[in-house]
Design a protein around this motif. Structure first.
Motif, PDB file in Angstrom:
ATOM      1  N   ASN A 175       0.808  -1.211   0.000  1.00 33.61           N
ATOM      2  CA  ASN A 175       0.000   0.000   0.000  1.00 33.61           C
ATOM      3  C   ASN A 175       0.843   1.265   0.000  1.00 33.61           C
ATOM      4  OD1 ASN A 175      -2.193  -1.676   0.083  1.00 33.61           O
ATOM      5  ND2 ASN A 175      -2.763  -1.235   2.188  1.00 33.61           N
ATOM      6  N   ASN A 176       1.862   1.313   0.848  1.00 37.23           N
ATOM      7  CA  ASN A 176       2.681   2.516   0.916  1.00 37.23           C
ATOM      8  C   ASN A 176       3.478   2.706  -0.367  1.00 37.23           C
ATOM      9  OD1 ASN A 176       3.391   4.729   2.759  1.00 37.23           O
ATOM     10  ND2 ASN A 176       5.470   3.941   2.566  1.00 37.23           N
ATOM     11  N   GLU A 177       4.049   1.617  -0.851  1.00 36.75           N
ATOM     12  CA  GLU A 177       4.858   1.695  -2.068  1.00 36.75           C
ATOM     13  C   GLU A 177       4.024   2.110  -3.280  1.00 36.75           C
ATOM     14  OE1 GLU A 177       6.888  -1.237   0.703  1.00 36.75           O
ATOM     15  OE2 GLU A 177       4.825  -0.766   0.098  1.00 36.75           O
ATOM     16  N   THR A 178       2.798   1.572  -3.391  1.00 41.79           N
ATOM     17  CA  THR A 178       1.972   1.959  -4.543  1.00 41.79           C
ATOM     18  C   THR A 178       1.511   3.412  -4.428  1.00 41.79           C
ATOM     19  OG1 THR A 178      -0.015   1.008  -3.511  1.00 41.79           O
ATOM     20  CG2 THR A 178       1.199  -0.384  -5.066  1.00 41.79           C
ATOM     21  N   SER A 179       1.282   3.891  -3.212  1.00 37.36           N
ATOM     22  CA  SER A 179       0.932   5.298  -3.044  1.00 37.36           C
ATOM     23  C   SER A 179       2.074   6.202  -3.479  1.00 37.36           C
ATOM     24  CB  SER A 179       0.569   5.592  -1.579  1.00 37.36           C
ATOM     25  OG  SER A 179      -0.717   5.117  -1.266  1.00 37.36           O
ATOM     26  N   ILE A 180       3.291   5.839  -3.084  1.00 41.99           N
ATOM     27  CA  ILE A 180       4.457   6.634  -3.462  1.00 41.99           C
ATOM     28  C   ILE A 180       4.641   6.616  -4.976  1.00 41.99           C
ATOM     29  CG2 ILE A 180       6.979   6.757  -3.335  1.00 41.99           C
ATOM     30  CD1 ILE A 180       6.706   5.747  -0.417  1.00 41.99           C
ATOM     31  N   ALA A 181       4.582   5.415  -5.562  1.00 43.72           N
ATOM     32  CA  ALA A 181       4.787   5.288  -7.005  1.00 43.72           C
ATOM     33  C   ALA A 181       3.700   6.028  -7.776  1.00 43.72           C
ATOM     34  CB  ALA A 181       4.812   3.814  -7.404  1.00 43.72           C
ATOM     35  N   ALA A 236      -6.317  10.963  -5.463  1.00 45.22           N
ATOM     36  CA  ALA A 236      -5.605  12.207  -5.758  1.00 45.22           C
ATOM     37  C   ALA A 236      -4.235  12.205  -5.094  1.00 45.22           C
ATOM     38  CB  ALA A 236      -6.422  13.400  -5.265  1.00 45.22           C
ATOM     39  N   SER A 237      -3.299  12.936  -5.703  1.00 43.63           N
ATOM     40  CA  SER A 237      -1.950  13.008  -5.149  1.00 43.63           C
ATOM     41  C   SER A 237      -1.967  13.438  -3.691  1.00 43.63           C
ATOM     42  CB  SER A 237      -1.091  13.979  -5.966  1.00 43.63           C
ATOM     43  OG  SER A 237      -0.870  13.496  -7.274  1.00 43.63           O
ATOM     44  N   GLU A 238      -2.840  14.381  -3.362  1.00 42.90           N
ATOM     45  CA  GLU A 238      -2.892  14.887  -1.994  1.00 42.90           C
ATOM     46  C   GLU A 238      -3.311  13.810  -1.005  1.00 42.90           C
ATOM     47  OE1 GLU A 238      -2.928  18.050  -4.874  1.00 42.90           O
ATOM     48  OE2 GLU A 238      -4.213  16.284  -4.662  1.00 42.90           O
ATOM     49  N   VAL A 239      -4.251  12.947  -1.421  1.00 40.85           N
ATOM     50  CA  VAL A 239      -4.704  11.869  -0.541  1.00 40.85           C
ATOM     51  C   VAL A 239      -3.585  10.857  -0.328  1.00 40.85           C
ATOM     52  CG1 VAL A 239      -6.352   9.975  -0.302  1.00 40.85           C
ATOM     53  CG2 VAL A 239      -7.109  12.176  -1.202  1.00 40.85           C
ATOM     54  N   HIS A 240      -2.870  10.509  -1.396  1.00 39.86           N
ATOM     55  CA  HIS A 240      -1.762   9.573  -1.240  1.00 39.86           C
ATOM     56  C   HIS A 240      -0.650  10.163  -0.379  1.00 39.86           C
ATOM     57  CE1 HIS A 240      -3.126   6.271  -3.696  1.00 39.86           C
ATOM     58  NE2 HIS A 240      -3.457   7.096  -4.676  1.00 39.86           N
ATOM     59  N   VAL A 290       0.814   8.490   2.969  1.00 42.45           N
ATOM     60  CA  VAL A 290       2.248   8.215   3.132  1.00 42.45           C
ATOM     61  C   VAL A 290       2.772   8.897   4.391  1.00 42.45           C
ATOM     62  CG1 VAL A 290       4.532   8.667   2.144  1.00 42.45           C
ATOM     63  CG2 VAL A 290       2.687   7.796   0.680  1.00 42.45           C
ATOM     64  N   ALA A 291       2.367  10.140   4.625  1.00 37.08           N
ATOM     65  CA  ALA A 291       2.823  10.861   5.809  1.00 37.08           C
ATOM     66  C   ALA A 291       2.331  10.196   7.085  1.00 37.08           C
ATOM     67  CB  ALA A 291       2.337  12.312   5.752  1.00 37.08           C
ATOM     68  N   ARG A 292       1.073   9.784   7.112  1.00 37.17           N
ATOM     69  CA  ARG A 292       0.544   9.118   8.311  1.00 37.17           C
ATOM     70  C   ARG A 292       1.314   7.839   8.613  1.00 37.17           C
ATOM     71  NH1 ARG A 292      -5.463   7.881   9.054  1.00 37.17           N
ATOM     72  NH2 ARG A 292      -5.155   6.766   7.105  1.00 37.17           N
ATOM     73  N   VAL A 315       4.733   8.716  10.121  1.00 36.57           N
ATOM     74  CA  VAL A 315       4.635   9.134  11.520  1.00 36.57           C
ATOM     75  C   VAL A 315       4.388   7.936  12.428  1.00 36.57           C
ATOM     76  CG1 VAL A 315       3.226  10.456  13.154  1.00 36.57           C
ATOM     77  CG2 VAL A 315       3.913  11.486  10.978  1.00 36.57           C
ATOM     78  N   ARG A 316       3.488   7.046  12.005  1.00 38.26           N
ATOM     79  CA  ARG A 316       3.202   5.856  12.825  1.00 38.26           C
ATOM     80  C   ARG A 316       4.438   4.973  12.975  1.00 38.26           C
ATOM     81  NH1 ARG A 316      -2.010   5.459  10.047  1.00 38.26           N
ATOM     82  NH2 ARG A 316      -1.120   3.819   8.739  1.00 38.26           N
ATOM     83  N   ARG A 317       5.167   4.814  11.878  1.00 39.33           N
ATOM     84  CA  ARG A 317       6.383   3.986  11.962  1.00 39.33           C
ATOM     85  C   ARG A 317       7.381   4.586  12.939  1.00 39.33           C
ATOM     86  NH1 ARG A 317       6.048   3.896   6.344  1.00 39.33           N
ATOM     87  NH2 ARG A 317       7.818   5.338   6.198  1.00 39.33           N
ATOM     88  N   TYR A 318       7.554   5.896  12.842  1.00 40.88           N
ATOM     89  CA  TYR A 318       8.524   6.541  13.720  1.00 40.88           C
ATOM     90  C   TYR A 318       8.077   6.469  15.176  1.00 40.88           C
ATOM     91  CZ  TYR A 318      11.944   9.797  15.537  1.00 40.88           C
ATOM     92  OH  TYR A 318      12.966  10.351  16.253  1.00 40.88           O
ATOM     93  N   GLU A 319       6.781   6.715  15.423  1.00 40.86           N
ATOM     94  CA  GLU A 319       6.273   6.637  16.790  1.00 40.86           C
ATOM     95  C   GLU A 319       6.455   5.247  17.371  1.00 40.86           C
ATOM     96  OE1 GLU A 319       2.718   9.927  17.129  1.00 40.86           O
ATOM     97  OE2 GLU A 319       2.253   7.993  16.210  1.00 40.86           O
ATOM     98  N   ALA A 320       6.184   4.226  16.557  1.00 36.85           N
ATOM     99  CA  ALA A 320       6.331   2.843  17.034  1.00 36.85           C
ATOM    100  C   ALA A 320       7.797   2.529  17.337  1.00 36.85           C
ATOM    101  CB  ALA A 320       5.769   1.857  16.005  1.00 36.85           C
TER     102      ALA A 320
END
Length: 403
Positions: free
Chosen positions: A324-330, A376-380, A384-386, A389-394
């Protein structure tokens, strides 16, 4: 001023072996020599499209994304990366090769979640190119769009059947589709997908929504479902698992869109290279002027970066099944890079670029909506940002990061 497929270096599919490289080269040749010369006729002339589809089948190029059990080539995501890029060199290429949206994504979904009976009824003729389909999730505001959880279409049980009520819009390919995959709410926080045949009482495909793009057969349509009754056998996947099961389709479909649009961006770049080599002004070729070289280099960089992202993400999908994250970035990067590539190509071709003597103006209109379609790019970016942040918090909670 040439549409010369040899002008820019075509990508080798070196990651997938000689057989995949050979297939990629054969698709490239087929699209360049058989599809592009008649591409303007294909969408409106059924005989031309049918003739080319027959030729594609005979050449062993048809339905590259479909499973082999249903007559397709059964390519992995990584193998599709180069093949669909070549198919996408013409707006008509994916249609001819039966790897166009939304059918290509629907084939993936049906292969993974449909029952054996559903596969025979829907997937087999879809893979054979005998019918078309549509995926009906998007709704007019305030319904589901970038936020699928805003779904307002409902389905309720009634004497063993399901009755669907709702409005959909911007449903690509709905006009002429043999069936629609309809997403409907079946609980407060749950949705279910249903296979709804064309002609089912209560299902109405309405007007084509006018858009700047025009490359999708069947248009972008409004769809109404008014007491649309379907049997329990129409449930696709499990009841209340619609959102989860849809991810089987949505992530890979975003990436295959990137593959196809990368092909049209590369062709735009090649057309531009042919032009700047021939155009002389201020005592030299346009290709030798510094500002032109800057734009050419930026195109090359965007092409290379997009291709690398697509292939890395494809390999991840092959390995893990979800990315999911990779496809959003791509999807975000490639949709914007493709627009930049085509826009620079138009700019360097000057008046020819904005005229219809070259296909660049049409390419620009076709690729612009990709920054909105499939999220939309903004939604992706938000997603990606969320995740970041979750990864860093964990990690910080686990003591694995440093302030």
């Amino acid at each position: 001023m040439r549409d010369d497929p040899g002008s820019a270096e075509a990508p080798a599919n070196t990651t997938s072996g000689p057989a995949a490289d050979d297939l990629t080269e054969r698709v490239r040749s087929f699209v360049d020599h058989q599809v592009i010369p008649v591409e303007d006729e294909i969408a409106t002339d059924r005989e031309t499209c049918a003739r080319l589809r027959t030729a594609a089948r005979a050449a062993g190029l048809f339905a590259p994304s479909a499973p082999t059990a249903y007559g397709g080539l059964g390519l992995s995501m990584l193998e599709q990366a180069a093949v669909l890029e070549e198919a996408g060199r013409s707006l008509a290429g994916p249609l001819v090769l039966n790897c166009a949206a939304p059918d290509e994504g629907n084939m993936t979904l049906l292969d993974h979640v449909a029952t054996p009976t559903q596969r025979e009824q829907y997937l087999r003729p879809l893979a054979a190119g005998e019918i078309r389909s549509a995926f009906a999730m998007t709704e007019p505001a305030p319904g589901a769009g970038s936020d699928p959880t805003a779904l307002t279409t409902t389905a309720v049980r009634d004497r063993g059947d399901w009755v669907i009520e709702g409005r959909k819009w911007f449903i690509t390919g709905a006009d002429g589709a043999a069936f629609l995959i309809v997403m409907a709410r079946t609980g407060p926080d749950a949705a279910t997908m249903f296979l709804v045949d064309a002609g089912t009482p209560g299902l109405t495909v309405g007007r084509h929504i006018p858009t700047i793009d025009g490359g999708f057969v069947g248009g972008h349509c409004q769809v109404a479902l008014e007491r649309c009754r379907v049997p329990s056998s129409a449930v696709l996947g499990e009841v209340d698992r619609g959102f989860a099961n849809a991810q089987v389709r949505l992530g890979p479909a975003r990436l295959t869109h990137c593959m196809r649009w990368l092909g049209i961006a590369r062709r735009a770049h090649e057309i531009m290279l042919g032009y700047v080599l021939d155009r002389e002004l201020f005592g030299s070729r346009l290709a030798d002027l510094g500002l032109a070289q800057h734009l050419i280099a930026d195109n090359e960089i965007d092409l290379a970066a997009s291709r690398a992202l697509v292939r890395t993400t494809a390999a991840t999908l092959d390995e893990r099944g979800r990315a999911n994250n990779e496809t959003s970035i791509a999807k975000t990067f490639v949709s914007e890079a493709v627009g930049r590539i085509v826009d620079r190509s138009v700019q360097l071709c000057g008046a020819q670029g904005v005229s219809h003597d070259l296909p660049l103006a049409r390419f620009l209109a076709e690729v612009r909506p990709f920054r909105i379609y499939d999220g939309a790019s903004e939604v992706h970016r938000w997603a990606v940002a969320r995740r970041a942040v979750r990864r860093y918090e964990a990690a910080r909670t686990a003591g694995a990061t440093h302030a």
